[in-house]
Scaffold this motif. Structure first.
Motif, PDB file in Angstrom:
ATOM      1  N   ALA A 144      30.426  12.627 -14.315  1.00  0.00           N
ATOM      2  CA  ALA A 144      30.559  11.182 -14.396  1.00  0.00           C
ATOM      3  C   ALA A 144      32.003  10.775 -14.676  1.00  0.00           C
ATOM      4  O   ALA A 144      32.543   9.863 -14.034  1.00  0.00           O
ATOM      5  CB  ALA A 144      29.631  10.643 -15.485  1.00  0.00           C
ATOM      6  N   TYR A 193      34.307   0.934 -17.870  1.00  0.00           N
ATOM      7  CA  TYR A 193      33.526   2.002 -18.478  1.00  0.00           C
ATOM      8  C   TYR A 193      34.101   2.298 -19.863  1.00  0.00           C
ATOM      9  O   TYR A 193      35.279   2.036 -20.144  1.00  0.00           O
ATOM     10  CB  TYR A 193      33.571   3.260 -17.607  1.00  0.00           C
ATOM     11  N   GLN A 221      26.730  -2.934 -15.154  1.00  0.00           N
ATOM     12  CA  GLN A 221      25.418  -2.660 -14.550  1.00  0.00           C
ATOM     13  C   GLN A 221      25.537  -2.239 -13.092  1.00  0.00           C
ATOM     14  O   GLN A 221      24.752  -1.425 -12.617  1.00  0.00           O
ATOM     15  CB  GLN A 221      24.540  -3.910 -14.651  1.00  0.00           C
ATOM     16  N   GLU A 222      26.543  -2.781 -12.403  1.00  0.00           N
ATOM     17  CA  GLU A 222      26.696  -2.435 -10.982  1.00  0.00           C
ATOM     18  C   GLU A 222      27.062  -0.965 -10.803  1.00  0.00           C
ATOM     19  O   GLU A 222      26.840  -0.390  -9.736  1.00  0.00           O
ATOM     20  CB  GLU A 222      27.778  -3.300 -10.337  1.00  0.00           C
ATOM     21  N   ASP A 223      27.674  -0.368 -11.829  1.00  0.00           N
ATOM     22  CA  ASP A 223      28.046   1.050 -11.838  1.00  0.00           C
ATOM     23  C   ASP A 223      28.730   1.491 -10.539  1.00  0.00           C
ATOM     24  O   ASP A 223      28.221   2.338  -9.800  1.00  0.00           O
ATOM     25  CB  ASP A 223      26.784   1.894 -12.079  1.00  0.00           C
ATOM     26  N   CYS A 252      29.000   4.093 -21.270  1.00  0.00           N
ATOM     27  CA  CYS A 252      28.553   2.762 -20.865  1.00  0.00           C
ATOM     28  C   CYS A 252      29.476   2.200 -19.799  1.00  0.00           C
ATOM     29  O   CYS A 252      30.606   2.669 -19.615  1.00  0.00           O
ATOM     30  CB  CYS A 252      28.528   1.830 -22.070  1.00  0.00           C
ATOM     31  N   LEU A 277      24.779   4.044 -19.327  1.00  0.00           N
ATOM     32  CA  LEU A 277      24.587   4.664 -18.017  1.00  0.00           C
ATOM     33  C   LEU A 277      24.344   6.167 -18.110  1.00  0.00           C
ATOM     34  O   LEU A 277      23.732   6.757 -17.218  1.00  0.00           O
ATOM     35  CB  LEU A 277      25.812   4.394 -17.135  1.00  0.00           C
ATOM     36  N   LYS A 278      24.849   6.786 -19.162  1.00  0.00           N
ATOM     37  CA  LYS A 278      24.679   8.241 -19.311  1.00  0.00           C
ATOM     38  C   LYS A 278      24.540   8.547 -20.799  1.00  0.00           C
ATOM     39  O   LYS A 278      25.361   8.143 -21.608  1.00  0.00           O
ATOM     40  CB  LYS A 278      25.886   8.971 -18.726  1.00  0.00           C
ATOM     41  N   LYS A 301      25.633   6.846 -13.334  1.00  0.00           N
ATOM     42  CA  LYS A 301      24.247   6.972 -13.769  1.00  0.00           C
ATOM     43  C   LYS A 301      23.531   8.106 -13.047  1.00  0.00           C
ATOM     44  O   LYS A 301      22.652   8.768 -13.611  1.00  0.00           O
ATOM     45  CB  LYS A 301      23.501   5.647 -13.532  1.00  0.00           C
ATOM     46  N   ASP A 302      23.917   8.328 -11.800  1.00  0.00           N
ATOM     47  CA  ASP A 302      23.269   9.367 -11.003  1.00  0.00           C
ATOM     48  C   ASP A 302      24.045  10.685 -11.009  1.00  0.00           C
ATOM     49  O   ASP A 302      23.655  11.630 -10.311  1.00  0.00           O
ATOM     50  CB  ASP A 302      23.101   8.887  -9.557  1.00  0.00           C
ATOM     51  N   THR A 309      27.530  -4.923 -19.790  1.00  0.00           N
ATOM     52  CA  THR A 309      27.755  -3.529 -20.167  1.00  0.00           C
ATOM     53  C   THR A 309      26.444  -2.893 -20.604  1.00  0.00           C
ATOM     54  O   THR A 309      25.741  -3.420 -21.469  1.00  0.00           O
ATOM     55  CB  THR A 309      28.777  -3.434 -21.316  1.00  0.00           C
TER      56      THR A 309
END
Length: 336
Positions: A249, A317, A234-236, A231, A50-51, A241-242, A47
Protein backbone atom coordinates in the motif's frame (compact mmCIF):
# COMPACT_ATOMS: atom_id res chain seq x y z
CA UNK A 1 -74.77 46.65 6.34
CA UNK A 2 -71.63 48.80 6.48
CA UNK A 3 -71.38 47.97 10.16
CA UNK A 4 -71.34 44.23 9.42
CA UNK A 5 -68.83 44.64 6.62
CA UNK A 6 -66.48 46.59 8.90
CA UNK A 7 -66.76 43.91 11.58
CA UNK A 8 -66.06 41.17 9.03
CA UNK A 9 -62.98 43.06 7.79
CA UNK A 10 -61.64 43.37 11.34
CA UNK A 11 -62.13 39.64 11.94
CA UNK A 12 -60.27 38.80 8.72
CA UNK A 13 -57.35 41.02 9.73
CA UNK A 14 -57.18 39.47 13.21
CA UNK A 15 -57.19 35.97 11.72
CA UNK A 16 -54.40 36.91 9.32
CA UNK A 17 -52.27 38.37 12.11
CA UNK A 18 -52.72 35.24 14.26
CA UNK A 19 -51.83 32.97 11.37
CA UNK A 20 -48.71 35.01 10.68
CA UNK A 21 -47.66 34.91 14.35
CA UNK A 22 -48.25 31.16 14.50
CA UNK A 23 -46.16 30.63 11.40
CA UNK A 24 -43.37 32.75 12.90
CA UNK A 25 -43.39 30.71 16.12
CA UNK A 26 -43.35 27.44 14.19
CA UNK A 27 -40.42 28.55 12.07
CA UNK A 28 -38.43 30.14 14.86
CA UNK A 29 -39.27 27.78 17.70
CA UNK A 30 -40.41 28.71 21.24
CA UNK A 31 -37.20 30.63 21.89
CA UNK A 32 -37.65 32.84 18.87
CA UNK A 33 -34.62 31.87 16.73
CA UNK A 34 -34.82 29.59 13.74
CA UNK A 35 -31.04 29.43 13.54
CA UNK A 36 -30.77 28.36 17.16
CA UNK A 37 -33.38 25.65 16.83
CA UNK A 38 -32.19 24.25 13.49
CA UNK A 39 -30.37 20.98 13.80
CA UNK A 40 -26.61 21.22 13.30
CA UNK A 41 -25.61 19.95 9.85
CA UNK A 42 -24.25 16.42 9.86
CA UNK A 43 -20.49 16.34 9.33
CA UNK A 44 -19.30 13.73 6.87
CA UNK A 45 -15.57 13.09 6.92
CA UNK A 46 -13.86 11.94 3.77
CA UNK A 47 -10.94 10.31 5.61
CA UNK A 48 -11.54 6.63 6.36
CA UNK A 49 -9.57 3.58 7.46
CA UNK A 50 -8.31 1.75 4.38
CA UNK A 51 -5.79 -0.74 5.77
CA UNK A 52 -5.61 -2.22 9.28
CA UNK A 53 -4.86 -5.30 11.38
CA UNK A 54 -1.65 -5.97 9.46
CA UNK A 55 0.93 -7.81 11.58
CA UNK A 56 3.45 -5.05 10.94
CA UNK A 57 1.09 -2.42 12.36
CA UNK A 58 1.00 -3.46 16.04
CA UNK A 59 1.63 -0.46 18.29
CA UNK A 60 3.06 -1.29 21.75
CA UNK A 61 3.01 1.16 24.68
CA UNK A 62 5.69 1.21 27.38
CA UNK A 63 5.96 2.80 30.82
CA UNK A 64 9.34 3.80 32.29
CA UNK A 65 10.27 5.48 35.56
CA UNK A 66 12.87 8.22 35.13
CA UNK A 67 16.12 7.56 37.00
CA UNK A 68 16.85 10.34 39.55
CA UNK A 69 20.58 9.71 39.00
CA UNK A 70 20.38 10.03 35.21
CA UNK A 71 22.83 12.24 33.26
CA UNK A 72 20.30 15.04 32.65
CA UNK A 73 21.06 17.69 30.05
CA UNK A 74 19.43 20.94 28.98
CA UNK A 75 18.19 21.74 25.46
CA UNK A 76 21.74 22.64 24.42
CA UNK A 77 23.23 19.39 25.73
CA UNK A 78 24.78 20.92 28.83
CA UNK A 79 24.74 18.85 32.03
CA UNK A 80 22.04 19.68 34.58
CA UNK A 81 22.69 18.81 38.22
CA UNK A 82 19.76 20.22 40.21
CA UNK A 83 16.96 17.98 38.95
CA UNK A 84 14.39 16.92 41.53
CA UNK A 85 12.16 13.97 40.64
CA UNK A 86 9.03 12.68 42.33
CA UNK A 87 10.01 9.00 42.39
CA UNK A 88 7.29 8.15 44.93
CA UNK A 89 4.58 9.67 42.76
CA UNK A 90 5.96 8.08 39.60
CA UNK A 91 5.96 4.65 41.25
CA UNK A 92 2.41 5.22 42.53
CA UNK A 93 1.08 6.06 39.05
CA UNK A 94 2.95 3.22 37.35
CA UNK A 95 1.79 0.69 39.93
CA UNK A 96 -1.80 1.85 39.55
CA UNK A 97 -1.68 1.72 35.75
CA UNK A 98 -0.28 -1.82 36.00
CA UNK A 99 -2.72 -2.91 38.71
CA UNK A 100 -5.79 -5.00 37.92
CA UNK A 101 -7.93 -1.89 38.30
CA UNK A 102 -5.80 0.31 36.06
CA UNK A 103 -5.29 -2.29 33.36
CA UNK A 104 -8.99 -3.19 33.28
CA UNK A 105 -9.88 0.50 32.87
CA UNK A 106 -7.45 0.86 29.95
CA UNK A 107 -8.76 -2.30 28.32
CA UNK A 108 -12.40 -1.23 28.50
CA UNK A 109 -11.82 2.33 27.34
CA UNK A 110 -13.75 3.28 24.24
CA UNK A 111 -16.02 0.27 23.93
CA UNK A 112 -19.14 1.96 25.27
CA UNK A 113 -18.74 4.89 22.88
CA UNK A 114 -17.24 3.27 19.77
CA UNK A 115 -18.46 -0.32 20.01
CA UNK A 116 -14.91 -1.63 19.91
CA UNK A 117 -11.87 -1.63 22.15
CA UNK A 118 -9.23 1.02 21.51
CA UNK A 119 -6.41 -0.58 23.50
CA UNK A 120 -5.54 -4.19 24.30
CA UNK A 121 -3.50 -5.72 27.13
CA UNK A 122 -0.43 -7.76 26.23
CA UNK A 123 -0.51 -11.35 27.46
CA UNK A 124 3.01 -11.09 28.88
CA UNK A 125 2.40 -7.67 30.47
CA UNK A 126 3.71 -6.85 33.94
CA UNK A 127 1.05 -6.72 36.66
CA UNK A 128 1.58 -4.79 39.88
CA UNK A 129 0.21 -5.76 43.28
CA UNK A 130 2.19 -3.08 45.11
CA UNK A 131 0.49 -0.96 47.75
CA UNK A 132 -0.11 2.56 46.44
CA UNK A 133 0.50 5.35 48.98
CA UNK A 134 -1.77 8.36 49.38
CA UNK A 135 -0.33 11.64 48.08
CA UNK A 136 1.41 14.04 50.43
CA UNK A 137 2.27 17.69 49.87
CA UNK A 138 5.77 16.61 48.80
CA UNK A 139 4.63 13.84 46.42
CA UNK A 140 1.34 15.25 45.14
CA UNK A 141 2.46 16.55 41.73
CA UNK A 142 3.49 13.91 39.17
CA UNK A 143 4.90 14.89 35.78
CA UNK A 144 4.06 12.46 32.97
CA UNK A 145 5.75 12.85 29.59
CA UNK A 146 3.86 10.96 26.91
CA UNK A 147 2.98 10.65 23.26
CA UNK A 148 0.06 12.44 21.61
CA UNK A 149 -1.48 9.09 20.69
CA UNK A 150 -2.54 8.19 24.24
CA UNK A 151 -3.48 11.80 24.93
CA UNK A 152 -5.40 12.62 21.73
CA UNK A 153 -7.25 9.31 21.97
CA UNK A 154 -8.77 10.46 25.26
CA UNK A 155 -7.28 7.55 27.22
CA UNK A 156 -5.44 9.71 29.75
CA UNK A 157 -8.48 11.92 30.22
CA UNK A 158 -10.35 8.75 31.15
CA UNK A 159 -7.73 7.07 33.37
CA UNK A 160 -6.02 9.85 35.28
CA UNK A 161 -9.09 11.26 37.09
CA UNK A 162 -9.71 7.78 38.57
CA UNK A 163 -6.18 7.66 39.95
CA UNK A 164 -6.17 11.27 41.14
CA UNK A 165 -9.51 11.04 42.92
CA UNK A 166 -8.61 7.78 44.67
CA UNK A 167 -5.11 8.70 45.88
CA UNK A 168 -5.03 12.51 45.91
CA UNK A 169 -2.32 13.07 43.27
CA UNK A 170 -2.30 15.61 40.45
CA UNK A 171 -0.81 14.47 37.15
CA UNK A 172 0.72 17.09 34.89
CA UNK A 173 0.82 15.79 31.31
CA UNK A 174 3.38 16.81 28.71
CA UNK A 175 2.16 15.45 25.37
CA UNK A 176 4.30 15.32 22.22
CA UNK A 177 5.75 12.81 19.81
CA UNK A 178 7.74 10.03 21.46
CA UNK A 179 11.07 11.64 20.51
CA UNK A 180 10.09 14.94 22.13
CA UNK A 181 8.49 13.20 25.11
CA UNK A 182 11.74 11.33 25.75
CA UNK A 183 13.82 14.48 25.23
CA UNK A 184 11.65 16.22 27.81
CA UNK A 185 12.44 13.47 30.33
CA UNK A 186 16.16 13.67 29.53
CA UNK A 187 16.06 17.30 30.60
CA UNK A 188 14.65 16.28 33.97
CA UNK A 189 11.15 17.56 33.26
CA UNK A 190 9.30 14.27 33.83
CA UNK A 191 8.99 11.67 36.57
CA UNK A 192 7.85 8.92 34.21
CA UNK A 193 7.17 8.41 30.52
CA UNK A 194 4.56 6.50 28.51
CA UNK A 195 5.72 6.08 24.89
CA UNK A 196 5.63 3.72 21.91
CA UNK A 197 8.91 3.48 19.99
CA UNK A 198 11.00 0.48 20.99
CA UNK A 199 14.37 1.62 19.61
CA UNK A 200 14.10 5.00 21.32
CA UNK A 201 12.97 3.35 24.55
CA UNK A 202 15.96 1.01 24.52
CA UNK A 203 18.32 3.93 23.93
CA UNK A 204 16.72 5.74 26.88
CA UNK A 205 17.52 2.74 29.08
CA UNK A 206 21.06 2.27 27.74
CA UNK A 207 21.87 5.93 28.39
CA UNK A 208 20.92 5.54 32.06
CA UNK A 209 17.66 7.50 32.11
CA UNK A 210 15.44 4.69 33.42
CA UNK A 211 15.65 2.26 36.33
CA UNK A 212 13.96 -0.96 37.40
CA UNK A 213 11.00 -0.21 39.63
CA UNK A 214 10.62 -2.39 42.74
CA UNK A 215 8.72 -5.55 41.84
CA UNK A 216 9.41 -5.26 38.11
CA UNK A 217 11.82 -7.24 35.96
CA UNK A 218 13.07 -4.52 33.64
CA UNK A 219 13.12 -0.78 33.05
CA UNK A 220 10.73 -1.06 30.09
CA UNK A 221 7.22 -2.07 31.19
CA UNK A 222 5.34 -2.76 27.95
CA UNK A 223 1.77 -3.56 28.89
CA UNK A 224 -0.75 -2.59 26.21
CA UNK A 225 -1.05 -2.13 22.48
CA UNK A 226 -3.33 -1.07 19.69
CA UNK A 227 -2.92 -0.90 15.93
CA UNK A 228 -1.66 1.63 13.50
CA UNK A 229 -4.08 2.13 10.62
CA UNK A 230 -3.51 3.56 7.15
CA UNK A 231 -6.21 6.11 6.40
CA UNK A 232 -7.01 8.19 3.37
CA UNK A 233 -9.78 9.59 1.17
CA UNK A 234 -12.79 7.37 0.54
CA UNK A 235 -12.08 7.48 -3.19
CA UNK A 236 -8.72 5.79 -2.45
CA UNK A 237 -6.98 6.80 -5.71
CA UNK A 238 -3.91 4.70 -4.86
CA UNK A 239 -6.01 1.58 -4.35
CA UNK A 240 -4.41 0.83 -0.98
CA UNK A 241 -7.56 -0.84 0.36
CA UNK A 242 -7.07 -3.69 -2.10
CA UNK A 243 -3.29 -3.90 -1.62
CA UNK A 244 -1.90 -7.21 -0.46
CA UNK A 245 -0.38 -5.69 2.68
CA UNK A 246 0.58 -2.34 4.16
CA UNK A 247 4.04 -2.37 2.52
CA UNK A 248 2.44 -2.76 -0.89
CA UNK A 249 0.00 0.00 0.00
CA UNK A 250 2.78 2.43 0.87
CA UNK A 251 4.58 1.59 -2.37
CA UNK A 252 1.38 2.36 -4.31
CA UNK A 253 1.10 5.78 -2.66
CA UNK A 254 4.70 6.59 -3.56
CA UNK A 255 4.40 5.27 -7.12
CA UNK A 256 1.37 7.43 -7.83
CA UNK A 257 2.69 10.44 -5.86
CA UNK A 258 -0.56 10.69 -3.94
CA UNK A 259 -0.65 13.23 -1.08
CA UNK A 260 0.62 11.86 2.23
CA UNK A 261 0.85 13.65 5.60
CA UNK A 262 3.71 12.51 7.84
CA UNK A 263 3.96 13.35 11.53
CA UNK A 264 7.59 14.30 10.85
CA UNK A 265 8.20 14.79 14.57
CA UNK A 266 10.26 11.79 15.65
CA UNK A 267 7.21 10.23 17.29
CA UNK A 268 6.48 6.52 17.50
CA UNK A 269 3.99 6.91 14.67
CA UNK A 270 6.56 8.73 12.56
CA UNK A 271 9.15 6.03 13.29
CA UNK A 272 6.69 3.32 12.22
CA UNK A 273 5.79 5.22 9.04
CA UNK A 274 9.45 5.51 8.01
CA UNK A 275 9.81 1.73 8.29
CA UNK A 276 6.96 1.17 5.82
CA UNK A 277 8.21 3.10 2.78
CA UNK A 278 10.13 1.19 0.09
CA UNK A 279 13.86 1.30 0.91
CA UNK A 280 14.55 2.59 -2.58
CA UNK A 281 12.90 5.91 -1.66
CA UNK A 282 15.41 6.49 1.09
CA UNK A 283 12.96 8.46 3.25
CA UNK A 284 14.27 9.06 6.78
CA UNK A 285 13.77 11.74 9.43
CA UNK A 286 16.38 13.85 7.61
CA UNK A 287 14.52 16.48 5.53
CA UNK A 288 17.06 16.20 2.72
CA UNK A 289 15.91 12.62 2.07
CA UNK A 290 12.46 13.68 0.90
CA UNK A 291 13.27 16.97 -0.81
CA UNK A 292 12.42 15.40 -4.15
CA UNK A 293 9.04 14.22 -2.87
CA UNK A 294 7.60 17.43 -1.43
CA UNK A 295 5.06 17.62 -4.25
CA UNK A 296 3.21 14.76 -2.51
CA UNK A 297 4.95 14.15 0.85
CA UNK A 298 4.16 16.64 3.65
CA UNK A 299 6.27 16.50 6.81
CA UNK A 300 4.08 18.30 9.35
CA UNK A 301 6.17 18.16 12.54
CA UNK A 302 2.89 18.08 14.47
CA UNK A 303 0.80 15.88 16.76
CA UNK A 304 -1.53 13.14 15.62
CA UNK A 305 -4.74 15.13 15.94
CA UNK A 306 -3.40 18.09 13.98
CA UNK A 307 -2.09 15.79 11.25
CA UNK A 308 -5.46 14.07 10.87
CA UNK A 309 -7.09 17.47 10.38
CA UNK A 310 -4.48 18.26 7.70
CA UNK A 311 -5.05 14.95 5.92
CA UNK A 312 -8.79 15.55 5.85
CA UNK A 313 -8.33 19.03 4.40
CA UNK A 314 -5.80 17.86 1.81
CA UNK A 315 -7.48 14.59 0.82
CA UNK A 316 -4.24 12.87 1.83
CA UNK A 317 -3.20 9.47 3.13
CA UNK A 318 -1.90 9.22 6.69
CA UNK A 319 -0.69 6.64 9.21
CA UNK A 320 -2.29 6.96 12.64
CA UNK A 321 -3.09 4.87 15.67
CA UNK A 322 -6.67 3.62 15.52
CA UNK A 323 -7.65 5.02 18.92
CA UNK A 324 -6.90 8.60 17.89
CA UNK A 325 -8.61 8.13 14.53
CA UNK A 326 -11.84 6.92 16.16
CA UNK A 327 -11.73 9.92 18.49
CA UNK A 328 -11.18 12.17 15.45
CA UNK A 329 -14.30 10.73 13.80
CA UNK A 330 -16.36 10.99 16.99
CA UNK A 331 -15.37 14.67 17.25
CA UNK A 332 -16.47 15.30 13.64
CA UNK A 333 -12.91 16.05 12.62
CA UNK A 334 -12.27 18.65 15.31
CA UNK A 335 -9.16 18.06 17.45
CA UNK A 336 -7.96 20.46 20.17
Amino acid sequence: MKKYLSLLLVLVMVFALCACASSKIDSEGPNGSAAEEAAAPEVTLNTVILKEADDSMINNYTLMAVNPDAPFVDADGNAVSDVQLNTVGAAALINWLLSEEGEAAAAEYGYAEYGEYLFYLKEDRPISTAEIPEATEETKLIRLSTTTSVNDSGLLGYLLPMFEEKYGYEVEVFSAGTGKAIANAKMGNADLILVHAKAQEEAFVEEGFAYVLDGMESERMTYMYNYFVLCGPQEDPAGVKDAEDVLTAFAAIADGKYPFVSRGDGSGTHTKELSLWPESLGITDDPTTFEAYTDWYTSANAGMGACLVMAEEMGAYILTDKATFLTFVANDGVMD
